[in-house]
Scaffold this motif. Structure first.
Motif, PDB file in Angstrom:
ATOM      1  N   THR A  10       3.456  -0.030  -6.682  1.00  0.00           N
ATOM      2  CA  THR A  10       2.815  -0.410  -7.944  1.00  0.00           C
ATOM      3  C   THR A  10       2.379   0.829  -8.720  1.00  0.00           C
ATOM      4  N   THR A  11       1.876   1.797  -7.993  1.00  0.00           N
ATOM      5  CA  THR A  11       1.463   3.049  -8.645  1.00  0.00           C
ATOM      6  C   THR A  11       2.650   3.683  -9.362  1.00  0.00           C
ATOM      7  N   GLY A  55       0.801  -1.227   0.000  1.00  0.00           N
ATOM      8  CA  GLY A  55       0.000   0.000   0.000  1.00  0.00           C
ATOM      9  C   GLY A  55       0.829   1.270   0.000  1.00  0.00           C
TER      10      GLY A  55
HETATM   11  P1  ADP Z   1       2.006  -1.020  -3.236  1.00  0.00           P
HETATM   12  O1  ADP Z   1       2.313  -1.468  -4.624  1.00  0.00           O
HETATM   13  O2  ADP Z   1       3.191  -0.392  -2.557  1.00  0.00           O
HETATM   14  O3  ADP Z   1       1.368  -2.080  -2.409  1.00  0.00           O
HETATM   15  P2  ADP Z   1      -0.070   0.598  -4.502  1.00  0.00           P
HETATM   16  O4  ADP Z   1       0.619   1.531  -5.441  1.00  0.00           O
HETATM   17  O5  ADP Z   1      -0.750  -0.581  -5.083  1.00  0.00           O
HETATM   18  O6  ADP Z   1       0.933   0.175  -3.328  1.00  0.00           O
HETATM   19  O7  ADP Z   1      -1.171   1.423  -3.693  1.00  0.00           O
HETATM   20  C1  ADP Z   1      -0.953   2.716  -3.130  1.00  0.00           C
HETATM   21  C2  ADP Z   1      -2.277   3.266  -2.604  1.00  0.00           C
HETATM   22  O8  ADP Z   1      -3.156   3.529  -3.709  1.00  0.00           O
HETATM   23  C3  ADP Z   1      -3.055   2.299  -1.718  1.00  0.00           C
HETATM   24  O9  ADP Z   1      -3.715   3.064  -0.736  1.00  0.00           O
HETATM   25  C4  ADP Z   1      -4.054   1.657  -2.650  1.00  0.00           C
HETATM   26  O10 ADP Z   1      -5.200   1.237  -1.961  1.00  0.00           O
HETATM   27  C5  ADP Z   1      -4.356   2.789  -3.606  1.00  0.00           C
HETATM   28  N1  ADP Z   1      -4.716   2.337  -4.975  1.00  0.00           N
HETATM   29  C6  ADP Z   1      -3.995   1.538  -5.778  1.00  0.00           C
HETATM   30  N2  ADP Z   1      -4.591   1.367  -6.976  1.00  0.00           N
HETATM   31  C7  ADP Z   1      -5.751   2.079  -6.913  1.00  0.00           C
HETATM   32  C8  ADP Z   1      -6.822   2.332  -7.834  1.00  0.00           C
HETATM   33  N3  ADP Z   1      -6.828   1.813  -9.074  1.00  0.00           N
HETATM   34  N4  ADP Z   1      -7.841   3.101  -7.410  1.00  0.00           N
HETATM   35  C9  ADP Z   1      -7.824   3.659  -6.189  1.00  0.00           C
HETATM   36  N5  ADP Z   1      -6.865   3.479  -5.277  1.00  0.00           N
HETATM   37  C10 ADP Z   1      -5.816   2.698  -5.628  1.00  0.00           C
END
Ligand code: ADP
Length: 229
Positions: free
Chosen positions: A42-43, A38
């Motif tokens: 990934t973002t 979180g």
């Molecule tokens: P990690 O890869 O470090 O686990 P992410 O980039 O997946 O983290 O997520 C960062 C934050 O963005 C988290 O709070 C997650 O819930 C939120 N998030 C990720 N993808 C989406 C999306 N498509 N829509 C809304 N929130 C998202």
């Protein structure tokens, strides 16, 4: 080169996934990106390959300005980046060699070049003897090495490996990391490894970028992953 300048990403539902990220990764660097689930890893990756658009700031990747890049140029940006995923994403009904060559066929490269590149990169990942094996006939570590050869075959400037050792055993994980370091040295490709495996990160004296709650909280060479604690 990858350059984040005050990058922000807010999803449509209002979640602020990244805020004011400033980062510069030079061509040829080897970088670990670490952070809890979180945190925004990934973002960050999705922004790099333009699967998501940034909400603010500027992001430059291999000569493309991603705040302005037109849709038709995105495939060209993506050719400069090779991706390796935790779950391998190999096509089950294709042999290892076919999986590796597929991306070259798609962009219409000549047959001879495809053959020589597949041979070279399957050799580089130590799988010259597994060219005709199907994914179901390979171990986790072997599958991940096929996925790496596939990422390498179009000679991208950057390899992004997202939890590449998440599905392989510890000994193979270490070998995989050594292979990535070797590729960084001999092929001069930038390598970005996203991982949770602190023991691995701490084994190699490399740059470690730690992300927490969407922000970079630590960025140091030879990092012992401590900022997150
Ligand atoms: P990690 O890869 O470090 O686990 P992410 O980039 O997946 O983290 O997520 C960062 C934050 O963005 C988290 O709070 C997650 O819930 C939120 N998030 C990720 N993808 C989406 C999306 N498509 N829509 C809304 N929130 C998202």
């Amino acid at each position: 080169m990858i350059e984040f300048n005050n990058v922000n990403k807010t999803y449509e539902n209002g979640t602020r996934a990244l805020h004011n990220v400033n980062l510069c990764i030079e061509q040829g660097e080897f970088v670990f990106i670490v952070g809890d689930s979180g945190a925004g890893k990934t973002t960050l990756t999705k922004l790099l390959i333009c699967e998501e658009r940034l909400s603010g700031g500027t992001l430059k990747v291999n000569g493309y300005n991603l705040s302005k890049i037109p849709r038709r140029k995105i495939p060209f940006l993506r050719r400069t980046i090779g991706m390796v995923f935790q779950d391998f994403r190999l096509l089950p009904n294709m042999t290892a060699a076919e999986n590796v060559s597929f991306a070259m066929h798609v962009i219409g490269e000549p047959k001879k070049l495809i053959q020589s590149r597949v041979k070279r990169f399957m050799g580089l990942v130590g799988l010259s003897d597994k060219m005709d094996s199907f994914p179901r006939e390979l171990s986790g570590g072997e599958k991940q090495r096929v996925a790496l050869a596939r990422a390498l075959v179009n000679r991208p400037s950057v390899i992004i490996a997202d939890e590449p050792t998440g599905n392989i055993d510890p000994a193979m994980s270490y070998e995989m990391m050594k292979l990535l370091l070797h590729i960084n040295e001999v092929e001069k490709m930038t390598i970005v490894v996203i991982t949770h495996q602190l023991d691995l990160v701490n084994t190699f004296n490399k740059r470690v970028i730690t992300i927490r709650d969407g922000a970079v909280v630590s960025d140091k060479i030879g990092g012992t992953y401590d900022a997150i604690k």
